[in-house]
Motif scaffolding. Structure first.
Motif, short mmCIF file in Angstrom:
data_model
loop_
_atom_site.label_atom_id
_atom_site.label_comp_id
_atom_site.label_asym_id
_atom_site.label_seq_id
_atom_site.Cartn_x
_atom_site.Cartn_y
_atom_site.Cartn_z
N VAL A 45 -1.19 -2.67 7.40
CA VAL A 45 -1.48 -3.54 6.26
C VAL A 45 -0.20 -4.01 5.60
CG1 VAL A 45 -2.53 -3.65 3.96
CG2 VAL A 45 -3.76 -2.53 5.82
N ASP A 46 0.75 -3.11 5.38
CA ASP A 46 2.01 -3.51 4.74
C ASP A 46 2.81 -4.45 5.62
OD1 ASP A 46 1.15 -1.78 2.79
OD2 ASP A 46 3.08 -0.78 2.55
N THR A 47 2.73 -4.26 6.93
CA THR A 47 3.41 -5.18 7.86
C THR A 47 2.83 -6.57 7.74
OG1 THR A 47 3.92 -3.39 9.41
CG2 THR A 47 3.92 -5.62 10.29
N VAL A 48 1.52 -6.68 7.69
CA VAL A 48 0.88 -7.98 7.54
C VAL A 48 1.17 -8.57 6.17
CG1 VAL A 48 -1.36 -9.16 7.48
CG2 VAL A 48 -0.90 -7.48 9.25
N VAL B 207 12.57 -4.73 6.55
CA VAL B 207 12.05 -3.84 5.50
C VAL B 207 12.36 -2.41 5.91
CG1 VAL B 207 10.02 -3.12 4.21
CG2 VAL B 207 10.25 -5.51 4.94
N GLY B 208 13.23 -1.74 5.16
CA GLY B 208 13.77 -0.45 5.58
C GLY B 208 12.71 0.59 5.88
N TYR B 209 11.75 0.78 4.98
CA TYR B 209 10.78 1.86 5.20
C TYR B 209 9.83 1.50 6.34
CZ TYR B 209 7.37 -0.75 2.31
OH TYR B 209 6.52 -1.71 1.79
N LEU B 210 9.53 0.22 6.54
CA LEU B 210 8.70 -0.16 7.68
C LEU B 210 9.45 0.08 8.99
CD1 LEU B 210 6.91 -3.44 6.47
CD2 LEU B 210 5.99 -1.11 6.62
N GLY C 190 0.77 -1.22 0.00
CA GLY C 190 0.00 0.00 0.00
C GLY C 190 0.81 1.28 0.00
N ILE C 191 1.92 1.32 0.73
CA ILE C 191 2.70 2.56 0.87
C ILE C 191 3.56 2.80 -0.36
CG2 ILE C 191 4.48 3.71 2.23
CD1 ILE C 191 3.35 2.22 4.68
N TYR D 216 9.24 6.79 2.95
CA TYR D 216 8.78 7.26 4.26
C TYR D 216 8.36 8.73 4.20
CZ TYR D 216 9.33 8.68 9.20
OH TYR D 216 9.15 9.20 10.45
N ASP D 217 9.20 9.56 3.61
CA ASP D 217 8.91 11.00 3.53
C ASP D 217 7.66 11.27 2.70
OD1 ASP D 217 11.05 11.73 5.06
OD2 ASP D 217 12.25 12.56 3.41
N TYR D 218 7.60 10.69 1.51
CA TYR D 218 6.51 11.00 0.60
C TYR D 218 5.17 10.59 1.19
CZ TYR D 218 4.89 12.36 -4.06
OH TYR D 218 4.31 13.03 -5.10
N TYR D 219 5.16 9.46 1.87
CA TYR D 219 3.93 9.01 2.51
C TYR D 219 3.52 9.96 3.64
CZ TYR D 219 0.51 6.23 4.98
OH TYR D 219 -0.64 5.82 5.60
#
Length: 411
Positions: A265-268, A280-283, A174-175, A215-218
């Motif tokens: 959601v992305d973690t799952v 996962v770097g951005y997570l 999703g991100i 991360y920033d853009y989100y």
């Protein structure tokens, strides 16, 4: 229940989407502007130029999933605007949309199909009225980012990605679908006739810049809801590397995942495809800086993650990512006792256990972070005279579970 993703009917897809996204109506209201962002990365195999299947290919969002989303949005928002937006990596986006049935002939109720390289002004025109510059003083990579104006000013953004793994970023859901897929192609693209964003940010992975960009853009414009097309799923993505990959890397997942918290959601998603979210770097950035995406704080309704998990491969694992290793047996025991309408649960948990959930007669009652020894007290009026089917579930951080069950107060 069907054996093959290809055999799931349009009616069944709609039912799956409506079940998973049952709370979408808490996000969408009448009169709003809603932007729906699928993942239509490209329509060809890079190495051969062959066209991808129009449906359930595992690489692009199946139009029938998006159709169900549009239908739900229109039920709650009959008078507002609904836009479908994409900026394909290998364009032109308009042709990609048409190939995958992203047109009014298939998706009624859409007010506009926005192709980002067309609808953001002229090449390198950073002052174009179609774009907005957003300041992010605490940005990890940049202190400002540009957005399509309709996207940035939208009341609701719904990300509709595909369940995939990719080198370096590990999981694409999703991100990443919005952080990489929505930056204006005319500003961040490779050239006036090339909307690819390979030069937008370093993809070397080892320098960490791609994760910081995501991360920033989100953070500059968060998503309001995510509905993941997991009908097929694709490993070694985000696009097939060869003719053989088109078929060999499909994963036949036959699921839909959805939720209001994109990081959750992305973690799952990461746990479902067999990769440790902490790799996962951005997570990691969301967890470390914002306290988001912690499995102990996420409750998954519906099917259990460890029962659905399949191990998706990554084409270049040397770029990062740690697979979930062989499951360790969870050490957990519990005893339950009723006193009137009060339920007492005493438990012991091994060091791998980090969350406990309690269900009574199939209905969720309570969750807490696990302790080595704990006691849960629940007041549950109305169950006094009923058969009491008790289920206590212990999870580790990968959402592997151990279940203790009992009836009439014994567990």
């Amino acid at each position: 229940e069907r054996a093959r993703a290809e055999d799931i009917t349009e009616a069944e897809i709609e039912e799956m989407v409506r079940t998973a996204a049952a709370d979408l109506g808490t996000v969408v209201q009448n009169g709003q502007t809603v932007v729906i962002k699928p993942n239509l990365v490209q329509m060809i195999v890079d190495s051969t130029g062959e066209l991808l299947d129009e449906e359930v290919n595992g690489i692009t969002t199946d139009w029938r999933v998006t159709k169900a989303v549009v239908g739900m949005v229109r039920e709650w928002n009959p008078d507002g605007k609904v836009y479908l937006m994409e900026g394909s990596a290998t364009g032109p986006t308009r042709a990609v949309m048409e190939h995958f049935h992203y047109t009014l002939d298939y998706l009624e109720g859409v007010d506009g199909f926005i192709c980002l390289e067309e609808d953001c002004g002229a090449w390198q025109d950073f002052d174009a009225p179609e774009v907005v510059k957003v300041e992010l003083p605490d940005g990890l990579l940049h202190e400002s980012y540009y957005f399509n104006r309709i996207l940035y000013e939208a009341d609701v953004i719904i990300s509709v990605p595909v369940l995939k793994t990719t080198s370096g970023a590990v999981v694409t859901a999703g991100i990443k679908n919005v952080s990489i897929g929505t930056p204006p192609g005319n500003l961040y693209g490779a050239g006036p006739d090339n909307p690819s964003k390979v030069h937008m940010v370093s993809h070397r992975i080892t320098d960490g810049e791609l994760d910081k960009w995501i991360y920033d853009y989100y953070r500059a414009k968060p998503v309001n809801y995510v509905i993941v097309d997991g009908l097929q799923g694709f490993q070694n993505g985000p696009v097939p590397a060869s003719h053989e990959s088109v078929e060999e890397d499909r994963m036949n997942m036959r699921m839909i995942l959805a939720g209001k918290d994109a990081v959750a959601v992305d973690t799952v998603c990461s746990l479902t495809v067999g990769w440790d979210p902490q790799s996962v770097g951005y997570l990691n950035l969301f967890r470390e800086n914002m306290g988001l995406g912690i499995p102990a704080n996420i409750r998954v309704k519906g099917a259990f993650v460890d029962e659905l998990r399949q191990d998706f491969a990554i084409r270049r694992p040397e770029l990062g990512g740690t697979p979930i290793m062989e499951e360790k047996k969870l050490e957990f025991s519990a005893q339950a006792q009723w006193e009137g309408e009060t339920l007492f649960i005493r438990y012991r948990a091994g060091e791998e256990v980090n969350k406990i959930e309690v269900y009574l007669n199939g209905i969720f009652q309570y969750a807490e972070a696990a302790q080595e020894e704990g006691m849960i007290r629940l007041e549950i009026p109305g169950f006094l005279e009923e058969e009491k089917e008790l289920r206590i579930i212990a999870y580790d951080r990968f959402l592997n579970k151990c279940v203790v069950t009992g009836a009439k107060g014994a567990a």
